[in-house]
Design a protein around this motif. Structure first.
Motif, short mmCIF file in Angstrom:
data_model
loop_
_atom_site.label_atom_id
_atom_site.label_comp_id
_atom_site.label_asym_id
_atom_site.label_seq_id
_atom_site.Cartn_x
_atom_site.Cartn_y
_atom_site.Cartn_z
N SER A 5 0.86 -1.18 0.00
CA SER A 5 0.00 0.00 0.00
C SER A 5 0.90 1.23 0.00
O SER A 5 1.83 1.32 0.81
CB SER A 5 -0.89 -0.01 1.25
N LEU A 31 -5.24 -2.57 6.73
CA LEU A 31 -3.99 -3.29 6.49
C LEU A 31 -3.73 -4.31 7.60
O LEU A 31 -3.25 -5.42 7.34
CB LEU A 31 -2.83 -2.31 6.38
N SER A 33 -5.92 -5.96 9.27
CA SER A 33 -6.79 -7.11 9.01
C SER A 33 -6.26 -7.94 7.84
O SER A 33 -6.27 -9.17 7.89
CB SER A 33 -8.22 -6.65 8.72
N LEU A 34 -5.78 -7.27 6.80
CA LEU A 34 -5.20 -8.00 5.66
C LEU A 34 -3.96 -8.79 6.07
O LEU A 34 -3.69 -9.87 5.53
CB LEU A 34 -4.84 -7.02 4.55
N ASN A 38 -1.91 -12.31 5.00
CA ASN A 38 -1.09 -11.87 3.87
C ASN A 38 0.16 -11.16 4.36
O ASN A 38 0.24 -10.75 5.52
CB ASN A 38 -1.89 -10.91 2.97
N VAL A 40 1.95 -7.89 4.23
CA VAL A 40 1.52 -6.53 3.91
C VAL A 40 2.63 -5.53 4.24
O VAL A 40 3.17 -5.53 5.35
CB VAL A 40 0.23 -6.16 4.68
N ASP A 350 -12.31 -5.76 9.20
CA ASP A 350 -12.29 -7.12 8.68
C ASP A 350 -13.16 -7.25 7.44
O ASP A 350 -12.81 -7.95 6.48
CB ASP A 350 -12.76 -8.11 9.75
N ALA A 353 -11.30 -5.63 4.53
CA ALA A 353 -10.17 -6.49 4.14
C ALA A 353 -10.66 -7.68 3.33
O ALA A 353 -10.04 -8.08 2.33
CB ALA A 353 -9.41 -6.96 5.38
N ASN A 354 -11.77 -8.26 3.73
CA ASN A 354 -12.35 -9.39 3.00
C ASN A 354 -12.79 -8.96 1.60
O ASN A 354 -12.57 -9.67 0.62
CB ASN A 354 -13.54 -9.95 3.76
N ILE A 356 -11.50 -6.52 -0.17
CA ILE A 356 -10.28 -6.33 -0.97
C ILE A 356 -9.74 -7.65 -1.46
O ILE A 356 -9.36 -7.80 -2.64
CB ILE A 356 -9.21 -5.58 -0.15
N THR A 357 -9.72 -8.65 -0.59
CA THR A 357 -9.24 -9.98 -0.97
C THR A 357 -10.06 -10.56 -2.11
O THR A 357 -9.51 -11.08 -3.09
CB THR A 357 -9.28 -10.93 0.24
#
Length: 363
Positions: A5, A31, A33-34, A38, A40, A350, A353-354, A356-357
């Motif tokens: 990011s 971020l 949560s990601l 992942n 990050v 959360d 983040a979900n 975005i995934t």
């Protein structure tokens, strides 16, 4: 997945890394949560150089000494060394830099651009945007409707590239109502809150006119106005004075952290904005169960999901009065539960983040 990011804007007035992370925590929470599943990395350009890990996110502080660098070779070389799968660039106005970014990273890395209240530029910059679009895999907008003008002018060549993703969320939480009211001195009645600048876009004039009208038939209702600028303050004071009505209380400026106390002291949050790219104050209020009464604009349609609170026509005093009368007759416990459910399911860190995934996996 390795996700980076970044922004091409340098903020030289900040030289303390943890204060910067705290300042942008409404986005950093996404971020965090990601980072649960992942790798990050957040590239933060301030007046500091170094690396710090916070909640699983690697914050790489990069100080280039300039506000904006048009040929950021050092930065792009770093990104290439990190071999990212996805790069999210914040802001729509960096086409020249994004063209270079693609040349450094190659065709396999997904480049996503996130809209941050960006307006369409004029003249030659449009040409660069059209070229850069060829190298961009997706765009994040709070609402797809907000991207239609960009698509209509050919700056985004495919509607399928636009993904509806919130840019941040709330760090506020519900707290003991009595404790909050002791500190804010809000009275035990049906209370409403408005937070914003006293400017034409935020439209506090429509707010005050409507609430004065509404309070004539709801004597116990109170509106508390927190404002961060004074552009229309004299006009607002004249409206209140001439009405002889004491239902509107001008609070003034409040530190951001203390707004949590106000949100937890009231029942409803109002926004009279004509345009919002995001609407953080509404998201913050909803995270504490505060029921939204907001203008019928794309960002608020997305935030409320058209299921919590109530929407009204921007600038329409009568429509806002009707909305106030309608919402105050609804079961407040059910409305609070519906608001919290909307926040938890769609607006929380959360949940974003979900989203975005899922968006990245679809590319």
């Amino acid at each position: 997945m390795r996700l980076i990011s970044m922004s091409y804007i340098n903020v030289p007035e900040f030289n303390e890394p943890f204060k910067w992370v705290y300042r942008i925590r409404g986005y950093v929470g996404v971020l965090d949560s990601l980072a649960k599943s992942n790798d990050v990395i957040s590239i933060d350009q301030i007046n500091y150089s170094g690396v710090h890990f916070v909640n699983g996110v690697q914050h790489y502080f990069f100080n280039n000494g300039k506000r904006v660098t048009y040929f950021p070779r050092r930065l792009h070389k770093l990104l290439r060394e990190w071999k990212p799968d996805v790069v999210i660039v914040h802001g729509m106005h960096f086409p020249l830099q994004i063209i270079q970014l693609r040349l450094y990273l190659g065709k396999d890395v997904k480049i996503i651009v996130q809209n941050h209240a960006d307006r369409i530029p004029r003249f030659h910059k449009k040409l660069f945007l059209k070229v850069a679009d060829k190298f961009i895999d997706a765009y994040f907008f709070t609402s797809g409707i907000m991207a239609k003008e960009w698509i209509g002018q050919g700056l985004i060549n495919k509607e399928e590239k636009v993904k509806e993703i919130m840019m941040g969320s709330s760090v506020f939480e519900p707290m003991d109502r009595y404790e909050a009211m002791q500190k804010t001195r809000v009275e035990e009645t049906r209370n409403f809150l408005w937070v914003g600048r006293l400017d034409a876009n935020k439209d506090p004039v429509t707010l005050v006119k409507a609430f004065i009208d509404f309070s004539e038939s709801h004597a116990n209702a109170k509106l508390y106005v927190i404002y961060q600028s004074n552009e229309l303050l004299n006009e607002i004071k004249d409206l209140i004075h001439n009405s002889g009505n004491r239902a509107v209380q001008l609070v003034g400026k409040v530190a951001h952290d203390d707004i949590q106390l106000w949100i937890n002291s009231v029942d409803y949050i109002i926004s009279t904005s004509h345009y919002e790219a995001f609407g953080l104050s509404i998201v913050e209020a909803m995270s504490c169960g505060c029921i939204p009464i907001v203008t019928n604009i794309p960002s608020f349609q997305k935030i409320t999901g058209l299921s919590s609170g109530i929407l009204f026509e921007p600038g329409n005093v009568n429509d806002l009065v009707c909305a106030l009368k309608e919402v105050i007759n609804k079961d407040i416990v059910q409305e609070r539960e519906r608001t919290l459910q909307q926040f938890n399911n769609h607006l929380s860190f959360d949940a974003i983040a979900n989203s975005i995934t899922v968006a990245v996996q679809s590319l």
